[in-house]
Motif scaffolding. Structure first.
Motif, PDB file in Angstrom:
ATOM      1  N   GLU A 147      -1.822   2.557   1.889  1.00 13.39           N
ATOM      2  CA  GLU A 147      -0.672   2.323   2.749  1.00 13.39           C
ATOM      3  C   GLU A 147       0.328   1.376   2.095  1.00 13.39           C
ATOM      4  N   ASN A 195      -3.315   0.727   8.413  1.00 16.62           N
ATOM      5  CA  ASN A 195      -3.675   0.639   7.001  1.00 16.62           C
ATOM      6  C   ASN A 195      -4.388   1.903   6.541  1.00 16.62           C
ATOM      7  N   SER A 196      -3.632   2.905   6.154  1.00 12.40           N
ATOM      8  CA  SER A 196      -4.271   4.090   5.585  1.00 12.40           C
ATOM      9  C   SER A 196      -4.920   3.693   4.286  1.00 12.40           C
ATOM     10  N   GLY A 239      -2.376   8.756   2.589  1.00 11.80           N
ATOM     11  CA  GLY A 239      -1.756   7.497   2.980  1.00 11.80           C
ATOM     12  C   GLY A 239      -0.243   7.591   2.982  1.00 11.80           C
TER      13      GLY A 239
END
Lengths: 595, 176
Positions: free
Chosen positions: A52, A360-361, B143
């Protein structure tokens, strides 16, 4: 002269696509320009996991964690941090303005993690075998070749309690033992790197960040089971991982760690890479073997299991990337050490790809038994944009959803299955209140229907029927009896399909029907999509008190469905509107809403 | 040939218009490389498609004879795997990721916008042979969702409103 600093630049696919390579090159040229090139080593590593915040640059020994770095920041990083010894505050990871979060150990994202599989990702240059060796790389292979018998190796895996990380969770030592026990002069070792589960990229990052660990583990399996040839079957969508594997294989051969007479032991083993050609079902082990043989990747009935009769009819040990990555550590530190991590049911750690509506990937590795709440809220930082958590999907197209009530369940193979989902390969997709459960379920079914190989009719016909029913419901044409129909078809597919793909394809429906029946009923009875996602059931409208008549939305509308003069209230013509959502995205005043 | 080479999309344009039989010597070279490889058909097809941009019928017939594999089996394999194409593709291949992470972050709207903007559906090629539109099943860049790959470039966090802008360098031939 001793080196003053080490600069680690993340070279995973995510950061690379966001300019990591330019950052890396700029750092090198800036260090030369500013006369510190001899005092600094700049290393491009594998994935740090915190995708992220990418691109990420870490500077040692201060352990400064710089995030969202841009290529043009290289100059300042060198002149301030390296030359003057002052951290560049504006680039440091800093979640709370009040507290300085500069070092890795202070970052919540990393605090509950425990890294075995990802031990080297973000620490070493994956294109340099010496860095792997410096972190005990190939020490396990050496130990196995000179100090252990094949039975010792299998016993160590048995004590460790390692289960396959590809999804099914079969004990690894048993697989190896089956192959070892079959008498045959030709046996094979295969690495399943056909990571097709959408929303999961653990294996890609492992291969990109630490390719030697896989080569080492496969060679150990070759020695243990009596195989001299290995295959890595990898998705063609992963060019960077393929490149790094090729470099690693070249270096390992040069060092005598792959090829004939490894380390002078008399044992020989070599590996070949095979590229997938875009078929999800090839992640199923028998289909994968068919594909290596050059055929359509269609599953074969088991038994016989590949461990006994696999590639070209020969005994074949096949494990997935994450399983392989555990092997060298287990053999170095001992099965007993490994068995103390995790739960009774599942030992060791699991890597998850945490994605979707999460703050928060990234990639996280936690001990088995960690709860979903810890992963999603402590590590993942909760839901982005202040929305409400709705569900988390695990196990991809074969899995199901887990709701708020079960967030405190410790995760292992057994507990997830008990909740109607599954561990799967480790994709974890977080959904918030804006996601329509029926729509997401239709997405998964669409995936399984597309990827069904068509060999057996329960999967080919059953999957299509389920998809059609879901499609009907999302369009507002659903009837109450459709729910029973779906349950019935799903049960039949689970029983009668040939392979895992068909047997698990109904899981997303059965699981969501169980936890979110109300949402299905809203679509069927009230012809309403509560999340506002299903296009046939929603309309876009403009709020009279918020619209200032700026014409921004009207200019962006691709079908000219927005009517209204400058400085006057706009209106959306429902007959022309294609519900693309561009007006909602364009309006800065919050005047567009979905009903 | 390194395996990674067989991936790149840098198809020579001229080859599209070549007489298929002119390419047979090149296919021979490919086959020679995999002479001792078990299950050579798929690597041979991958390298051939890389060379020609797609797999014309004549090439498949030639491969079938050279490898002594029935033509029916060759086409069976070609049609099974989504990476193989039997029709010419555009100069630029746009792959919109519809993995789960991209899907929940708006990948479907991105796909629809590309389709509208280019006037083609998934699997089709624009009339000027500039663009082909395909869907991707997760590039592992979750992401950064939603993600679009144009040729080898990964574009992250793509918004429907920015797509026209995104295509400009490719339309003008100024892509990196």
């Amino acid at each position: 002269m001793a080196l003053r600093n080490y600069i680690l630049v993340c070279g995973g696919t995510g950061c690379e696509s966001a300019g990591a390579d330019s950052i890396y090159k700029n750092l090198i040229s800036e260090c030369e320009l500013q006369g510190v090139a001899d005092e600094v080593q700049i290393i491009k590593t594998g994935c740090f996991g915190f995708c992220e915040q990418g691109p990420i640059v870490k500077i040692l020994p201060e352990d400064s964690f710089y995030v969202q770095v841009k290529p043009e920041d290289a100059k300042e990083l060198v002149s301030e941090h390296i030359v003057k010894g002052r951290e560049v505050a504006r680039l440091l990871y800093n979640k709370n303005e009040s507290k300085k979060h500069a070092k890795v150990e202070d970052i919540e994202f990393y605090q509950k993690q425990f890294r075995i599989v990802l031990r080297n990702c973000g620490f070493i240059n994956p294109e340099n075998i010496d860095e792997y060796v410096a972190r005990e790389g190939y020490a396990a292979l050496e130990k196995v070749l000179f100090e252990m018998t094949p039975d010792d190796v299998i016993n160590e895996l048995k004590v460790a309690g390692l289960r396959g990380r590809g999804g099914a969770g079969f004990p690894s030592w048993m697989k190896w033992n089956f192959t070892k026990q079959v008498e045959d002069d030709v046996k094979y070792v295969v690495c399943n790197a056909d990571e097709g589960d959408p929303g999961a990229y653990m294996d890609r990052s492992t291969l990109e960040g630490d390719p030697h660990s896989i080569l080492e583990a496969m060679t150990i399996a070759g020695y243990t089971c009596g195989a001299s040839k290995g295959y890595i079957y990898i998705r063609a969508e992963y060019p960077l991982a393929i490149k790094r594997l090729e470099i690693a294989m070249g270096q390992a051969r040069e060092y005598g760690l792959l090829g004939e007479d490894i380390l002078g032991s008399g044992f020989g083993f070599d590996i070949e890479i095979r590229l997938g050609a875009g078929a999800f079902v090839c992640g199923e082990e028998t289909a994968l073997l068919a594909s290596i043989e050059g055929e359509r990747g269609m599953p074969r009935p088991r038994p016989p299991f590949p461990a006994v009769k696999g590639l070209w009819g020969r005994p074949t040990v096949i494990n997935n990337v994450e399983t392989w990555a555990n092997i060298p550590v287990i053999l170095l530190k001992g099965g007993e050490w490994f068995s103390k991590i995790g739960t009774d049911d599942s030992k060791g750690t699991k890597v998850f790809a945490l994605t979707g509506k999460i703050r928060n990937s990234g990639l996280v590795e936690v001990p088995m038994g960690t709860t979903l709440r810890e992963i999603i809220f402590d590590i993942g930082g909760g839901i982005a944009n202040g929305r409400e958590f709705k569900a988390v999907q695990t196990g991809g197209p074969s899995g199901g959803v887990i709701t708020k009530e079960h967030l405190d369940t410790p995760i292992d193979y057994g507990s997830l299955t008990g909740l109607g989902s599954m561990m799967g390969s480790g994709g974890m997709i977080v959904m918030d209140e804006d996601d329509c459960i029926v729509d997401v379920t239709k997405f998964y079914l669409g995936f399984s229907v597309d990827e069904s190989c068509g060999k057996c009719s329960p999967c080919r016909i059953g999957g299509r029927s389920l998809y059609n029913l879901l499609d009907k419901i999302t369009k507002g044409d659903g009837e109450m009896e459709d729910i029973d129909k779906m349950k019935e078809i799903g049960a039949a597919m689970k029983k009668a399909s040939l392979c895992g793909l068909g047997q698990t394809a109904p899981n997303p429906i059965l699981s969501t029907l169980h936890y979110f029946e109300k949402e299905y009923l809203a679509h069927i009875k009230d012809k309403r999509c509560p999340a506002g996602k299903c296009k046939e059931l929603i309309s876009y409208n403009i709020l009279a008190d918020k619209c200032i008549g700026c014409t921004a939305c009207a200019r962006k509308c691709p079908v000219d469905a927005i009517i209204g003069e400058r400085r006057q209230l706009h209106r959306i013509d429902p007959d022309l509107c294609i519900k693309c959502g561009v007006c909602l995205e364009t309006c800065k005043f919050g005047a567009v809403f979905v009903r | 040939m390194a395996v990674a080479d067989s991936l790149s999309n840098n198809t020579a344009d001229a080859n599209h218009e070549m007489n298929p039989s002119d390419t047979f010597p090149m296919i021979d070279t490919i086959i020679e490389q995999y002479r001792d490889t078990g299950g050579a058909l798929i690597p041979v097809l991958q390298s051939t498609q890389n060379l020609l941009g797609y797999l014309p019928k004549e090439s498949l017939q030639y491969i079938s004879r050279a490898l002594k594999i029935p033509y029916s089996e060759v086409t069976g394999v070609v049609t099974f795997y989504s990476f193989f194409s039997t029709v010419p593709r555009g100069k630029h291949v746009i792959r919109v990721c519809l993995g789960t992470a991209c899907y929940v972050r708006g990948g479907k709207d991105v796909l629809e916008t590309f389709s509208r903007e280019l006037g083609i559906k998934v699997g089709e090629t624009s009339e000027d042979r500039q663009f082909s539109l395909e869907i991707g099943r997760c590039f592992g860049a979750c992401g950064l969702a939603p993600v679009v790959m144009i040729d080898e470039d990964v574009h992250q966090r793509v918004k429907p409103t920015k797509i026209r802008e995104l295509l400009v360098p490719y339309r003008n031939g100024e892509e990196s």
